[in-house]
Design a protein around this motif. Structure first.
Motif, mmCIF file in Angstrom:
data_model
loop_
_atom_site.group_PDB
_atom_site.id
_atom_site.type_symbol
_atom_site.label_atom_id
_atom_site.label_comp_id
_atom_site.label_asym_id
_atom_site.label_seq_id
_atom_site.Cartn_x
_atom_site.Cartn_y
_atom_site.Cartn_z
ATOM 1 N N VAL A 162 -11.771 6.121 53.792
ATOM 2 C CA VAL A 162 -12.101 5.916 55.188
ATOM 3 C C VAL A 162 -12.536 7.491 55.861
ATOM 4 O O VAL A 162 -13.237 7.751 56.411
ATOM 5 C CB VAL A 162 -10.932 5.452 56.010
ATOM 6 C CG1 VAL A 162 -10.982 5.709 57.577
ATOM 7 C CG2 VAL A 162 -10.899 3.797 55.858
ATOM 8 N N ARG A 163 -11.595 8.547 55.079
ATOM 9 C CA ARG A 163 -11.989 9.787 55.454
ATOM 10 C C ARG A 163 -13.465 10.626 55.089
ATOM 11 O O ARG A 163 -13.800 11.088 55.924
ATOM 12 C CB ARG A 163 -10.947 10.713 54.920
ATOM 13 C CG ARG A 163 -10.603 12.132 55.639
ATOM 14 C CD ARG A 163 -9.296 12.701 55.375
ATOM 15 N NE ARG A 163 -9.239 12.395 53.746
ATOM 16 C CZ ARG A 163 -7.791 12.028 53.423
ATOM 17 N NH1 ARG A 163 -7.219 11.554 53.995
ATOM 18 N NH2 ARG A 163 -7.787 12.074 52.034
ATOM 19 N N ARG A 164 -13.547 9.906 54.004
ATOM 20 C CA ARG A 164 -14.906 10.277 53.281
ATOM 21 C C ARG A 164 -16.205 9.606 54.046
ATOM 22 O O ARG A 164 -17.275 10.435 54.095
ATOM 23 C CB ARG A 164 -15.104 9.895 51.968
ATOM 24 C CG ARG A 164 -14.479 10.990 51.013
ATOM 25 C CD ARG A 164 -15.443 12.179 51.092
ATOM 26 N NE ARG A 164 -14.375 13.388 50.612
ATOM 27 C CZ ARG A 164 -14.249 13.566 49.479
ATOM 28 N NH1 ARG A 164 -14.708 12.798 48.400
ATOM 29 N NH2 ARG A 164 -13.383 14.601 49.171
ATOM 30 N N PHE A 165 -16.114 8.282 54.328
ATOM 31 C CA PHE A 165 -17.251 7.589 54.961
ATOM 32 C C PHE A 165 -17.338 7.297 56.351
ATOM 33 O O PHE A 165 -17.802 6.258 56.888
ATOM 34 C CB PHE A 165 -17.435 6.239 54.025
ATOM 35 C CG PHE A 165 -18.051 6.417 52.557
ATOM 36 C CD1 PHE A 165 -19.328 6.355 52.599
ATOM 37 C CD2 PHE A 165 -17.260 6.870 51.385
ATOM 38 C CE1 PHE A 165 -20.038 6.674 51.160
ATOM 39 C CE2 PHE A 165 -17.730 7.009 50.314
ATOM 40 C CZ PHE A 165 -19.240 6.699 50.183
ATOM 41 N N THR A 166 -16.613 7.861 56.873
ATOM 42 C CA THR A 166 -16.504 7.864 58.631
ATOM 43 C C THR A 166 -16.430 9.175 59.326
ATOM 44 O O THR A 166 -16.151 10.155 58.540
ATOM 45 C CB THR A 166 -15.341 7.194 58.963
ATOM 46 O OG1 THR A 166 -14.036 7.785 58.911
ATOM 47 C CG2 THR A 166 -14.998 6.004 58.323
ATOM 48 N N CYS A 188 -22.925 10.576 70.415
ATOM 49 C CA CYS A 188 -21.919 9.455 70.907
ATOM 50 C C CYS A 188 -22.007 8.391 70.254
ATOM 51 O O CYS A 188 -20.723 7.672 69.980
ATOM 52 C CB CYS A 188 -22.706 8.876 72.159
ATOM 53 S SG CYS A 188 -22.585 10.208 73.618
ATOM 54 N N ARG A 189 -22.936 7.776 69.539
ATOM 55 C CA ARG A 189 -22.947 6.760 68.524
ATOM 56 C C ARG A 189 -21.894 6.985 67.361
ATOM 57 O O ARG A 189 -20.945 6.118 67.099
ATOM 58 C CB ARG A 189 -24.203 6.479 67.933
ATOM 59 C CG ARG A 189 -25.168 5.837 68.631
ATOM 60 C CD ARG A 189 -26.260 5.153 67.882
ATOM 61 N NE ARG A 189 -26.010 4.085 67.045
ATOM 62 C CZ ARG A 189 -26.190 2.880 67.351
ATOM 63 N NH1 ARG A 189 -27.110 2.718 68.574
ATOM 64 N NH2 ARG A 189 -25.758 1.790 66.787
ATOM 65 N N ARG A 190 -21.920 8.266 66.870
ATOM 66 C CA ARG A 190 -20.735 8.548 65.971
ATOM 67 C C ARG A 190 -19.408 8.466 66.251
ATOM 68 O O ARG A 190 -18.362 8.050 65.414
ATOM 69 C CB ARG A 190 -21.400 9.929 65.008
ATOM 70 C CG ARG A 190 -22.493 9.964 64.510
ATOM 71 C CD ARG A 190 -22.955 11.225 64.286
ATOM 72 N NE ARG A 190 -24.253 11.354 63.596
ATOM 73 C CZ ARG A 190 -24.679 12.469 63.035
ATOM 74 N NH1 ARG A 190 -23.937 13.580 62.730
ATOM 75 N NH2 ARG A 190 -25.961 12.431 62.568
ATOM 76 N N VAL A 191 -19.096 8.773 67.605
ATOM 77 C CA VAL A 191 -17.893 8.700 68.204
ATOM 78 C C VAL A 191 -17.307 7.324 68.291
ATOM 79 O O VAL A 191 -16.250 7.016 67.868
ATOM 80 C CB VAL A 191 -17.790 9.549 69.335
ATOM 81 C CG1 VAL A 191 -16.468 9.414 69.998
ATOM 82 C CG2 VAL A 191 -18.075 11.055 69.094
ATOM 83 N N VAL A 207 -22.886 7.423 59.066
ATOM 84 C CA VAL A 207 -22.738 8.670 58.157
ATOM 85 C C VAL A 207 -24.070 8.561 57.255
ATOM 86 O O VAL A 207 -24.589 9.583 57.012
ATOM 87 C CB VAL A 207 -21.379 8.163 57.286
ATOM 88 C CG1 VAL A 207 -21.575 9.134 56.230
ATOM 89 C CG2 VAL A 207 -20.305 8.566 58.149
ATOM 90 N N MET A 208 -24.276 7.356 56.823
ATOM 91 C CA MET A 208 -25.730 7.239 55.951
ATOM 92 C C MET A 208 -26.949 7.677 56.834
ATOM 93 O O MET A 208 -27.832 8.209 56.365
ATOM 94 C CB MET A 208 -25.880 5.843 55.298
ATOM 95 C CG MET A 208 -24.715 5.575 54.322
ATOM 96 S SD MET A 208 -24.427 6.922 53.216
ATOM 97 C CE MET A 208 -26.046 7.077 52.233
ATOM 98 N N VAL A 209 -26.906 7.311 58.167
ATOM 99 C CA VAL A 209 -28.214 7.775 59.060
ATOM 100 C C VAL A 209 -28.127 9.236 59.037
ATOM 101 O O VAL A 209 -29.153 9.898 58.918
ATOM 102 C CB VAL A 209 -27.849 7.018 60.488
ATOM 103 C CG1 VAL A 209 -28.793 7.717 61.353
ATOM 104 C CG2 VAL A 209 -28.228 5.595 60.533
ATOM 105 N N GLN A 227 -12.605 14.566 68.341
ATOM 106 C CA GLN A 227 -12.790 13.631 69.130
ATOM 107 C C GLN A 227 -12.266 12.328 68.734
ATOM 108 O O GLN A 227 -11.310 11.744 69.848
ATOM 109 C CB GLN A 227 -14.294 13.067 69.819
ATOM 110 C CG GLN A 227 -15.162 14.502 69.972
ATOM 111 C CD GLN A 227 -14.768 15.296 71.019
ATOM 112 O OE1 GLN A 227 -14.331 14.921 72.323
ATOM 113 N NE2 GLN A 227 -14.787 16.589 70.806
ATOM 114 N N ARG A 228 -12.152 11.830 67.814
ATOM 115 C CA ARG A 228 -11.598 10.596 67.475
ATOM 116 C C ARG A 228 -10.054 10.659 67.257
ATOM 117 O O ARG A 228 -9.451 9.712 67.517
ATOM 118 C CB ARG A 228 -12.332 10.053 66.206
ATOM 119 C CG ARG A 228 -13.744 9.534 66.342
ATOM 120 C CD ARG A 228 -14.596 9.297 65.133
ATOM 121 N NE ARG A 228 -13.801 8.253 64.364
ATOM 122 C CZ ARG A 228 -14.352 7.031 64.488
ATOM 123 N NH1 ARG A 228 -15.102 6.502 65.023
ATOM 124 N NH2 ARG A 228 -13.782 6.187 63.781
#
Lengths: 486, 418
Positions: free
Chosen positions: A19-23, A97-100, A109-111, A330-331
């Protein structure tokens, strides 16, 4: 003694690592999603097929100019009503914003990963009117598709033609810019040994695209500008006999995407992003093989990558880039933007990214930000990131157009309250894992108490006092070395 | 990892590399761009009155033939019908060359003999890839897979081994030339470069002590980064105070310009006397595939104004500072369809300031068809020779053979010998 509720991690270590790697970082909602699906593997598989995302899509409404047509965007920039840099800044803030808030973290992450490989700076003169369209139509739909489709969508996009001078590349006068970067950056790479003649022929295949840069940015294809006649790249001959060269270009791009050199470069870049700055060759080889066997299927590559032993063994081997750190912060603090007006919190965290050394989409060259994460560990960046952490750790005061938890909702319902338990409780809430002994000791030093301290006196229950204690404890958690890593 | 780097460091005392080697740390497996070791307990800063090198990277491939114009060549005008710089517009022309008119802010520097223009310089073999060419230029160790930049090797020859020896200003991303085992850092400016709560009487020291405990493990990349950050924190106060004073001696930098800002920061850093020896500054925006004429005029003008202001700002310290420009490659001789130029080969390099003997220098290959390389200006001077000449003249303690392994030097004479 029964452990205090909320002081034990809810996910196993491997799940935390994936989760840490892909988020963009741990938060309660993400943890709940993983628990609901029963395993991190099930969660990852679900993430590879993203669905609707109402919360993320809603953020688009905060940036109305991002819906402007290219002609309108240019007119606004020309008249001074809304500058190119403002369009760029809107895209940056919208992406952050989207990423948060997004549920579909792996997609975000892939975007980012592909936006960095096929990089077009936001707000750049020749490309900005089309840059949002590039994000929504070239990158996002293909970020978890196939690389060959992604490459075609990106290379033939008007934003790319504007940025890398392809709109000025005609049969009469070749402009090599995009033809070269296509080979060097997006596909086979320099080591493939292409010649200067190959670069020119690569550019000839790309002739015909038009973008009215500096006029109304209307984009199209003009067969009269296309170079007709056989060309050759890396020994492969393309007849290129039709006036409309697009089918031939598609074949060329597909051929490039499926070259073994391209497979190696994409596989290595994925491993550098998701394993370590210097990933083991065996991992690169496995991902490369999957890439070639699957016709450049990105999901298949990611599955191979996370199942490789090298991935499992790489926890905390990557440093967070400045942007990744700002978002994870932020998260971790559960700060959620609710708008993006002037002076809003969204402006603050966008500014924090640039202040700590990485303004999103601002790398000044086509090769994108370095993927090597220790590039970002300069002393200046470290000091500023620590400073940002201390600001974000604060638990009192309101944020403009953003919410964060109330102090009372951050405190476990136990009294007396041992300091050590409180530190673990905050750490689990913010990072998904217990605090290290060093972090507990650090928090104790900051609040100037022994690590064995127990909050028990009635005045220690006052909100203002607890808010200050929490701010210092959270500062220690966010500034710990492991919190700077992913 | 083999270590041949010490071979020709002049032996002016113990260098960090020697220390590391005797400590058995050199040759640790898996260290590509960072070396372990506690460098920050070092209190021997670079000599605060030592000479200083400023490397200005013109990123994107600056067109040398627009800047140092070979006006005597008819081929130059034939190949660039719309974009050649007109003979009548040139500054300070001689029989062969003339300067782009936008160098006007540096005219007095030229007249006082402290600006040299050197042509047909570049990599020994053509490379028209931005990224690879810049990597090669900055790594300057052909054939080695070690990613250690030449500036980092220069720093390795100083006796102080201090994080302030080599600094990148203007960006927080490290350029290749500085990457390597010697401590160095990157910053956009020197304000707000201190630990959190730095000014708070009771909390400041607690924060620092917690950070130094948390990041005490210098055997990890993150631990070392934390320690270097704390070392920076200990000294930025001096620099920030100097920076807050603003430009000195009546210097005026161009407004709202990144290079001006970076050089103003650099001047403050030098004036603060914390012992910096080498500064790398990135100045992008030279990739002129389209409409080069007005774009390069603007670039050269901003660069000239910034450099002129920088040398003024330094005041008496200017006698210690030599500036050199580097770019990954020149551009094609012939214009493209967009009134621009694609990637070429031979290029011009400029040197300014201390120790420079002004004028035009070149082993000029001419633009005759049979002298060109793939149609472009040839390279007759390895760019490493240009840098080596500056190092030999200004940094006698640095072994040129260490910095540029395997280089056979040619001397052009644009620097006063040490």
């Amino acid at each position: 003694m029964v452990a205090l509720p909320g002081t034990q991690p809810r996910l196993p270590e491997y799940a935390q690592h994936l989760v840490r790697r892909f988020t963009y970082g741990h938060n309660g909602r993400l943890e709940a999603d993983v628990l609901r699906l029963g395993s991190v593997d099930a969660w990852f598989e679900a993430q590879l097929s993203p669905g609707k995302d109402a919360a993320a899509d809603a953020t688009l409404a905060w940036f109305p100019h991002l819906r402007d047509s290219p002609a309108t965007a240019w007119e606004n920039a020309r008249s001074g009503a809304y500058g190119g840099w403002q369009y760029g800044n809107d895209l940056v803030r919208y992406s952050l914003c989207r990423r948060v808030v997004s549920t579909w973290q792996v997609h975000e992450v892939m975007v980012d990963f592909w936006s960095n490989l096929l990089h077009i700076p936001a707000g750049e003169d020749s490309s900005f009117p089309w840059r949002m369209h590039y994000d929504t139509h070239a990158i996002r739909p293909h970020a978890l598709g196939t690389y060959k489709a992604l490459l075609r969508a990106a290379v033939t996009h008007p934003s790319m033609s504007g940025y890398l001078s392809n709109h000025r590349n005609t049969r009469a006068q070749i402009n090599e810019n995009l033809g070269r970067e296509l080979l060097e950056l997006y596909t086979v790479g320099r080591t493939a040994g292409y010649t200067e003649d190959d670069v020119k022929d690569s550019a000839r295949l790309l002739t015909g695209f038009t973008v009215a840069v500096g006029k109304d940015y209307a984009a199209g294809y003009d067969p009269a500008r296309h170079h007709v006649g056989a060309v050759s790249v890396l020994g492969q001959r393309f007849e290129n006999a039709a006036a409309d060269g697009r089918p031939q270009l598609d074949a060329y791009l597909e051929w490039l995407a499926m070259r073994p050199e391209t497979a190696t470069r994409i596989a290595r870049r994925l491993c550098v992003r998701f394993i370590s700055d210097d990933p083991p060759q065996s991992a690169v080889d496995s991902v490369r093989a999957t890439y070639l066997e699957s016709g450049s299927d990105i999901k298949a590559c990611l599955r191979t990558l996370v199942r490789h032993d090298a991935f499992r063994a790489s926890a905390f081997r990557k440093a967070r880039t400045p942007v990744e750190d700002v978002l994870a912060t932020q998260r971790a603090c559960d700060i959620v933007p609710t708008g993006a007006g002037s002076g809003s919190h969204v402006d603050s965290f966008s500014w924090q990214c640039s202040w700590t050394g990485q303004a999103l989409f601002s790398w000044p060259r086509p090769d994108g930000f370095p993927e090597q994460s220790d590039t970002y560990l300069s002393p200046a960046r470290m000091l500023r990131t620590w400073t940002v952490h201390t600001w974000m750790a604060s638990t009192n005061g309101t944020l403009k157009q953003a919410t964060r938890p109330l102090v009372r909702d951050l405190i476990p319902p136990v009294w007396p309250l041992p300091l050590e338990d409180l530190v673990h409780h905050q750490s689990v809430m913010m990072t998904g894992r217990r605090a290290t002994a060093e972090t507990v000791a650090g928090a104790a030093t900051l609040i100037d108490k022994p690590a064995t301290h127990v909050f028990s006196k009635s005045w220690e229950r006052e909100t203002d006092y607890l808010a200050w204690m929490l701010t210092l404890i959270r500062t220690a958690i966010l500034n710990a070395p492991e919190a700077m890593l992913r | 990892m083999t270590d041949g780097h010490d071979a020709s460091c002049a032996d002016y005392g113990v260098t960090r590399r020697n220390l590391l080697r005797s400590a058995g740390l050199i040759g640790m497996a898996g260290v590509s761009t960072k070396m372990f070791g506690d460098v920050l307990t070092s209190t021997a800063y670079g000599a605060t009155n030592g000479n200083i090198l400023v490397v200005l990277s013109l990123r994107g491939g600056a067109d040398g033939m627009s800047m140092m114009v070979p006006h005597a060549e008819s081929a130059y005008y034939a190949a660039r019908p719309n974009i050649a710089v007109k003979k009548g517009d040139l500054l300070r022309p001689d029989h062969t060359f003339g300067l782009h008119p936008s160098f006007k802010p540096l005219e007095s520097l030229w007249d006082s003999g402290r600006m040299a223009a050197i042509h047909a310089v570049g990599l020994p073999t053509p490379n028209r890839s931005h990224f690879e060419a810049m990597e090669l230029v900055e790594d300057a160790d052909p054939g080695s897979s070690e990613r250690i930049g030449w500036l980092n090797r220069v720093i390795g020859c100083f006796t102080s081994n201090d994080v302030f020896d080599g600094i990148q200003v203007g960006s927080t991303v490290m350029p290749t030339s500085l990457i390597g085992p010697e401590p160095s850092f990157a910053t956009s400016d020197f304000t707000s470069l201190s630990a959190p709560w730095a000014d708070h009487a009771s909390l400041g020291p607690r924060v620092r002590s917690v950070l130094s405990t948390m990041y005490r493990d210098a055997g990890t990349v993150i631990g070392k980064a934390g320690q270097e950050a704390l070392a920076l924190d200990r000294r930025t106060g001096t620099i920030a105070a100097e920076e807050k004073k603003g430009p000195q001696h009546g210097a005026v930098y161009p407004e709202h310009h990144e290079l001006g800002r970076a050089l103003a920061s650099s001047a403050a850093l030098i004036r603060a006397g914390v012992g910096v020896r080498a500064i790398a500054v990135d100045f992008g925006g030279w990739d002129h595939h389209v409409d080069i004429s007005w774009r390069i005029s603007r670039q050269v003008e901003q660069m000239s104004k910034s450099i002129a202001a920088f040398l003024t700002d330094l005041g008496p310290d200017a006698s210690r500072v030599t500036i050199v420009t580097l770019s990954e490659f020149g551009r094609r001789l012939g214009q493209n369809g967009a009134a621009g130029l694609d990637h070429g080969y031979g290029n011009a390099v400029f040197a300014f300031g201390a120790g420079v003997r002004g004028g035009y220098y070149a082993n000029w290959p001419t633009l005759a068809t049979d002298r060109r390389v793939d149609g472009d200006l040839a390279v007759t001077t390895d760019y490493r020779s240009v840098l080596a000449e500056i190092l030999a003249a200004r940094f006698p303690e640095v072994g040129v053979g260490t910095v540029f392994p395997g280089l056979t030097r040619t001397t052009l004479g644009f620097m006063s010998p040490y």
